[in-house]
Scaffold this active site. Structure first.
Site, PDB file in Angstrom:
ATOM      1  N   SER A  91     -65.048 146.757  39.246  1.00 60.66           N
ATOM      2  CA  SER A  91     -65.989 146.771  38.118  1.00 60.66           C
ATOM      3  C   SER A  91     -65.539 145.913  36.953  1.00 60.66           C
ATOM      4  CB  SER A  91     -66.173 148.195  37.585  1.00 60.66           C
ATOM      5  OG  SER A  91     -66.602 149.045  38.602  1.00 60.66           O
ATOM      6  N   THR A 189     -65.529 150.367  34.458  1.00 64.05           N
ATOM      7  CA  THR A 189     -65.442 149.562  33.236  1.00 64.05           C
ATOM      8  C   THR A 189     -64.446 150.178  32.286  1.00 64.05           C
ATOM      9  OG1 THR A 189     -67.695 148.777  33.335  1.00 64.05           O
ATOM     10  CG2 THR A 189     -66.745 148.941  31.157  1.00 64.05           C
ATOM     11  N   THR A 207     -65.881 144.260  31.454  1.00 61.17           N
ATOM     12  CA  THR A 207     -66.534 144.672  32.705  1.00 61.17           C
ATOM     13  C   THR A 207     -67.076 143.486  33.485  1.00 61.17           C
ATOM     14  OG1 THR A 207     -68.208 146.191  33.596  1.00 61.17           O
ATOM     15  CG2 THR A 207     -68.851 144.900  31.683  1.00 61.17           C
ATOM     16  N   ARG A 217     -78.034 139.274  34.024  1.00 56.45           N
ATOM     17  CA  ARG A 217     -78.048 140.608  33.412  1.00 56.45           C
ATOM     18  C   ARG A 217     -76.784 140.822  32.575  1.00 56.45           C
ATOM     19  NH1 ARG A 217     -74.636 145.437  33.457  1.00 56.45           N
ATOM     20  NH2 ARG A 217     -75.985 147.233  33.114  1.00 56.45           N
ATOM     21  N   THR A 240     -69.140 153.766  28.914  1.00 54.51           N
ATOM     22  CA  THR A 240     -69.196 153.237  30.271  1.00 54.51           C
ATOM     23  C   THR A 240     -70.371 153.899  30.984  1.00 54.51           C
ATOM     24  OG1 THR A 240     -67.951 152.980  32.348  1.00 54.51           O
ATOM     25  CG2 THR A 240     -67.553 154.981  31.098  1.00 54.51           C
ATOM     26  N   GLY A 241     -70.741 153.338  32.119  1.00 53.33           N
ATOM     27  CA  GLY A 241     -71.870 153.908  32.846  1.00 53.33           C
ATOM     28  C   GLY A 241     -73.044 152.959  32.803  1.00 53.33           C
TER      29      GLY A 241
END
Ligand code: ASP
Length: 330
Positions: A91, A189, A207, A217, A240-241
């Site tokens: 990641s 991340t 990340t 993106r 994060t996420g």
């Protein structure tokens, strides 16, 4: 405006605020239910290094700087270098999963104790985007450089171009192309916050983003206020996420502002995740969407909270490096 009109306007505003329970003459002008519960200026709290997920190697690298009375920004940056250079971390940086066209594109940012910020988005071929972000902060009048421009800048600053796509990541991409799914990412991340012995708070976030994302993106990680926010008067937060959710709610900024209003770091983290859940209930129902936030107040207290089970964090404090599961909403 005449004095009388100014007075009437002020009175009308005061009456409205009082009727909403926000303010009354003689009362402190408290707009937050948290005010007075937690005073982030109460004491000195460093050194502390805290990072999303089980990034204990990163908090250790940060601690090595902090324990020698080093600078929090060096600590955060050097902590971030660990997963950036780790081929097994899919990641972040080298070894990160590519986008759907097979290119590894990186996002990173830093923020220092003076609220200076630097960021790179959609950067390719550079092992340590966090350091390019720091150079953007220190050497340009800008906050963010993107794509080809960020790469040109990095090369001009002496960074080397290299292939970041490992064989493992390439094979995962080949498999993904066959399955042709567009599933939310697995997360690693790193957002890392450091408080040094001179009470300076700095942070970094880096990340490779959502694995097999659309080309171009950009997630929350390099966006000041979404993936990271630092205000040395109060503290810092990182996330994060699924970045789109933090982008739509500016979670890190929200957490710092809630702490400014008196929320503990934990209360602030819980509120930021609850806000996401309230605004986007469909994402809560989608069992694979994760969000995790971290906060560090300038008194050394921290908070961590996930949308769902599985989020965790690493904390190096009082000479001990530990990994904790975070509490969660669902
Ligand atoms: N927040 C990152 C992004 O959306 C992904 C992650 O945390 O793993 O790009």
């Amino acid at each position: 405006m005449s004095n009388r009109r100014q007075f009437l306007n002020r009175s009308a505003l005061a009456a409205l605020a009082a009727s909403l329970g926000l303010w009354a003459p003689g009362k402190s002008q408290a707009f937050s239910p948290y005010r007075k519960k937690h005073n982030p200026n109460s004491s000195k709290g460093g050194p502390v290094a805290i990072a999303t997920w089980d990034n204990r190697k990163a908090t250790e690298a940060a601690w090595n700087v902090l324990s020698k009375n080093g600078y929090a920004l060096d600590a955060a940056e050097q902590g971030a270098w660990i997963p950036e250079a780790d081929p097994n971390d899919t990641s972040v940086g080298y070894g990160g999963f590519p986008d759907r066209d097979g290119f590894v594109t990186l996002d990173a940012c830093v923020m220092d104790e003076h609220s200076n910020a630097g960021s790179v988005t959609f950067l390719e071929h550079i092992l340590h985007p966090v350091s390019v972000a720091r150079k953007v902060m220190e050497k340009t009048p800008h906050v963010m450089l993107s794509g080809e421009g960020a790469l040109q800048f990095a090369l001009a600053e002496g960074f080397q171009k290299q292939n970041l796509l490992t064989e493992t990541a390439r094979q995962a991409w080949e498999k993904w192309k066959k399955d042709n799914g567009y599933t939310p990412p697995t997360h690693d991340t790193i957002g890392i916050l450091a408080l040094d012995q001179q009470n300076r708070i700095c942070g970094a976030c880096t990340t490779s983003g959502w694995g097999f994302k659309m080309r171009g993106r950009v997630g929350d990680s390099p966006i000041i206020g979404a993936g990271l926010y630092v205000d040395n008067e109060v503290g810092a937060a990182t996330a994060t996420g699924q970045g789109e959710l933090m982008l739509k709610t500016l979670s890190s900024f929200m957490i710092v502002e809630l702490m400014r209003g008196g929320a503990t770091p934990q209360e602030a983290c819980e509120e930021a995740v609850a806000r996401i859940a309230k605004k986007f209930p469909g994402q809560v129902e989608n069992g694979s969407v994760q969000v995790g936030v971290l906060a560090l107040a300038r008194d050394g207290h921290h908070g961590a909270y996930g949308l769902r089970k599985g989020y965790s964090y690493a904390l190096f404090q009082h000479g001990e490096n530990k990994h904790f599961p975070a509490t969660h909403l669902v």
